[in-house]
Design a protein around this motif. Structure first.
Motif, mmCIF file in Angstrom:
data_model
loop_
_atom_site.group_PDB
_atom_site.id
_atom_site.type_symbol
_atom_site.label_atom_id
_atom_site.label_comp_id
_atom_site.label_asym_id
_atom_site.label_seq_id
_atom_site.Cartn_x
_atom_site.Cartn_y
_atom_site.Cartn_z
ATOM 1 N N GLN A 27 0.594 -1.268 0.009
ATOM 2 C CA GLN A 27 -0.106 -0.032 0.042
ATOM 3 C C GLN A 27 0.800 1.377 0.058
ATOM 4 N N VAL A 28 1.835 1.220 -0.895
ATOM 5 C CA VAL A 28 2.541 2.406 -0.938
ATOM 6 C C VAL A 28 1.992 3.676 -1.850
ATOM 7 N N SER A 29 1.721 4.712 -1.607
ATOM 8 C CA SER A 29 1.101 5.656 -2.275
ATOM 9 C C SER A 29 1.920 7.047 -1.965
ATOM 10 N N LEU A 30 2.200 7.612 -2.984
ATOM 11 C CA LEU A 30 3.071 8.996 -3.006
ATOM 12 C C LEU A 30 2.815 9.698 -4.496
ATOM 13 N N GLY A 31 2.757 11.209 -4.106
ATOM 14 C CA GLY A 31 2.688 12.008 -5.370
ATOM 15 C C GLY A 31 3.742 13.102 -5.309
ATOM 16 N N VAL A 32 4.351 12.954 -6.570
ATOM 17 C CA VAL A 32 5.575 13.798 -6.502
ATOM 18 C C VAL A 32 5.452 14.844 -7.834
ATOM 19 N N GLU A 33 5.561 16.205 -7.390
ATOM 20 C CA GLU A 33 5.304 17.208 -8.501
ATOM 21 C C GLU A 33 6.435 17.355 -9.250
ATOM 22 N N LYS A 34 6.441 18.024 -10.489
ATOM 23 C CA LYS A 34 7.411 18.132 -11.321
ATOM 24 C C LYS A 34 8.586 19.050 -10.805
ATOM 25 N N GLY A 35 9.630 18.784 -10.981
ATOM 26 C CA GLY A 35 10.891 19.424 -10.561
ATOM 27 C C GLY A 35 11.324 19.277 -9.011
ATOM 28 N N GLU A 36 10.524 18.379 -8.383
ATOM 29 C CA GLU A 36 10.920 17.889 -7.025
ATOM 30 C C GLU A 36 12.232 16.962 -7.016
ATOM 31 N N TYR A 37 12.710 17.268 -6.049
ATOM 32 C CA TYR A 37 13.967 16.124 -5.795
ATOM 33 C C TYR A 37 13.595 15.371 -4.508
ATOM 34 N N ILE A 38 13.272 14.346 -4.635
ATOM 35 C CA ILE A 38 12.586 13.064 -3.406
ATOM 36 C C ILE A 38 13.903 12.175 -3.122
ATOM 37 N N SER A 39 13.959 11.826 -1.808
ATOM 38 C CA SER A 39 14.798 10.867 -1.589
ATOM 39 C C SER A 39 14.088 9.694 -0.830
ATOM 40 N N ILE A 40 14.314 8.492 -1.196
ATOM 41 C CA ILE A 40 13.702 7.493 -0.426
ATOM 42 C C ILE A 40 14.744 6.702 0.377
ATOM 43 N N ILE A 41 14.599 6.742 1.847
ATOM 44 C CA ILE A 41 15.605 6.188 2.585
ATOM 45 C C ILE A 41 14.897 5.116 3.441
ATOM 46 N N GLY A 42 15.737 4.208 3.997
ATOM 47 C CA GLY A 42 15.552 3.148 5.072
ATOM 48 C C GLY A 42 16.373 1.903 4.975
ATOM 49 N N HIS A 43 15.843 1.086 6.071
ATOM 50 C CA HIS A 43 17.091 0.108 6.261
ATOM 51 C C HIS A 43 17.135 -0.842 5.071
ATOM 52 N N SER A 44 18.039 -1.435 4.707
ATOM 53 C CA SER A 44 18.394 -2.523 3.876
ATOM 54 C C SER A 44 17.163 -3.516 3.772
ATOM 55 N N GLY A 45 16.564 -4.078 2.833
ATOM 56 C CA GLY A 45 15.593 -4.991 2.613
ATOM 57 C C GLY A 45 14.270 -4.268 2.826
ATOM 58 N N CYS A 46 14.203 -2.766 2.752
ATOM 59 C CA CYS A 46 12.814 -2.300 2.676
ATOM 60 C C CYS A 46 12.127 -1.922 1.566
ATOM 61 N N GLY A 47 12.848 -2.565 0.348
ATOM 62 C CA GLY A 47 12.122 -2.422 -0.674
ATOM 63 C C GLY A 47 12.253 -1.237 -1.617
ATOM 64 N N LYS A 48 13.307 -0.430 -1.110
ATOM 65 C CA LYS A 48 13.537 0.985 -1.819
ATOM 66 C C LYS A 48 13.789 0.842 -3.319
ATOM 67 N N SER A 49 14.845 -0.085 -3.571
ATOM 68 C CA SER A 49 15.237 -0.258 -4.861
ATOM 69 C C SER A 49 14.297 -1.100 -5.771
ATOM 70 N N THR A 50 13.391 -1.823 -5.142
ATOM 71 C CA THR A 50 12.115 -2.426 -5.842
ATOM 72 C C THR A 50 11.099 -1.437 -6.395
ATOM 73 N N LEU A 51 10.902 -0.394 -5.290
ATOM 74 C CA LEU A 51 10.078 0.751 -5.477
ATOM 75 C C LEU A 51 10.652 1.424 -6.719
ATOM 76 N N LEU A 52 11.899 1.772 -6.681
ATOM 77 C CA LEU A 52 12.571 2.450 -7.808
ATOM 78 C C LEU A 52 12.387 1.852 -9.270
ATOM 79 N N ASN A 53 12.489 0.456 -9.230
ATOM 80 C CA ASN A 53 12.409 -0.400 -10.289
ATOM 81 C C ASN A 53 10.930 -0.320 -10.901
ATOM 82 N N ILE A 54 9.909 -0.229 -9.995
ATOM 83 C CA ILE A 54 8.684 -0.237 -10.558
ATOM 84 C C ILE A 54 8.268 1.059 -11.049
ATOM 85 N N ILE A 55 8.811 2.059 -10.572
ATOM 86 C CA ILE A 55 8.687 3.501 -11.109
ATOM 87 C C ILE A 55 9.418 3.708 -12.493
ATOM 88 N N ALA A 56 10.474 2.930 -12.525
ATOM 89 C CA ALA A 56 11.161 2.860 -14.009
ATOM 90 C C ALA A 56 10.439 1.864 -14.993
#
Length: 266
Positions: A27-56
């Motif tokens: 249930q990850v929901s997020l809105g990003v506005e044009k021109g924003e710089y967003i960082s995603i941070i968390g402990h190893s194994g929290c799915g950060k790269s998986t989330l990035l790969n889904i956006i990609a």
């Protein structure tokens, strides 16, 4: 209400291996506005790269949808360029040829050969790598390779630049120089950037907002922190800036509390 430039809506992601199902994101929901710089941070194994790969578009969500300018994202495309921790340059090509490969793929039939050449050099100059155009990856440093990787990504004129721990393999000084270069590029181009990082100081220095993930499995967005620091930002001045220190403390507290919670559960 207008839809955000990039919208993640109720993203779930599960993997199945040997009959065992693991829920990575929930249930990850997020809105990003044009021109924003967003960082995603968390402990190893929290799915950060998986989330990035889904956006990609490199990984499909199990449930939920990603929208970019109101259109669903379901496959890779040049409107979303990724810079990985490993520069992923082709070792047999020169610096120029590595960037030209992307430019020719995206702009063949749109830009003339001369225009494509000028565009390659423009992007190399943007990351201060024009002087190394004829060198191969083995002849340049790790930081220079990452600069070329960023130039290649920018050369596709993506709507969103996705950075997966882009400075993680670099020494502290090179990392600082490259962070400053990315800040300058963001200020100049105003492009939308989403970065995965483990580095709290890096997240606060670069970001407009920091998305803090809970620990996996079934990781969610725990908190989203606004970073109300004016740009341009100077890392030396920020070292004693009260707002910077307050943001840094908030992220550290979140990560520390999550880590303590995991230890208590073990």
């Amino acid at each position: 209400m207008a839809q955000p430039y990039l919208s993640l809506e109720f993203i779930d992601k599960s993997f199945e291996r040997n009959g065992i199902r693991t829920e990575v994101l929930k249930q990850v929901s997020l809105g990003v506005e044009k021109g924003e710089y967003i960082s995603i941070i968390g402990h190893s194994g929290c799915g950060k790269s998986t989330l990035l790969n889904i956006i990609a578009g490199l990984t499909q969500a199990s449930e939920g949808v990603v929208f970019l300018e109101g259109k669903p994202v379901d496959q890779p495309g040049p409107d979303r360029a990724v810079v990985f921790q490993n520069h992923s340059l082709l070792p047999w090509l020169t610096v120029y040829e590595n960037v030209d490969l992307a430019v020719s793929k995206v702009f063949r039939g749109i830009k003339s050969k001369a225009e494509r050449h000028d565009w390659v050099m423009h992007n190399l100059d943007l990351v201060q790598m024009g002087h190394a155009r004829d060198k191969r990856p083995s002849e340049i440093s790790g930081g220079m390779k990452q600069r070329v990787g960023i130039a290649r990504a920018l050369s596709m004129e993506p709507k969103i630049l996705l950075l997966d721990e882009p400075f993680g393999a670099l020494d502290a000084l090179t990392r600082a120089h490259l962070q400053d270069a990315v800040m300058e590029i963001h200020a100049r181009l105003g492009n939308t950037m989403i970065m995965i990082t483990h580095d709290v100081d890096e997240a606060v220095l670069l970001s407009d907002r920091i998305v803090m993930m809970t620990n996996g499995p079934s990781a969610r967005i725990g908190e989203v922190l606004e970073v109300p620091i004016a740009r341009p930002r100077n890392r030396i001045e920020l070292a004693s800036d009260r707002t910077y220190l307050k943001c840094r403390e908030a992220v550290l507290k979140f990560l520390y509390e999550r880590h303590r919670f995991v230890e208590a559960a073990e």
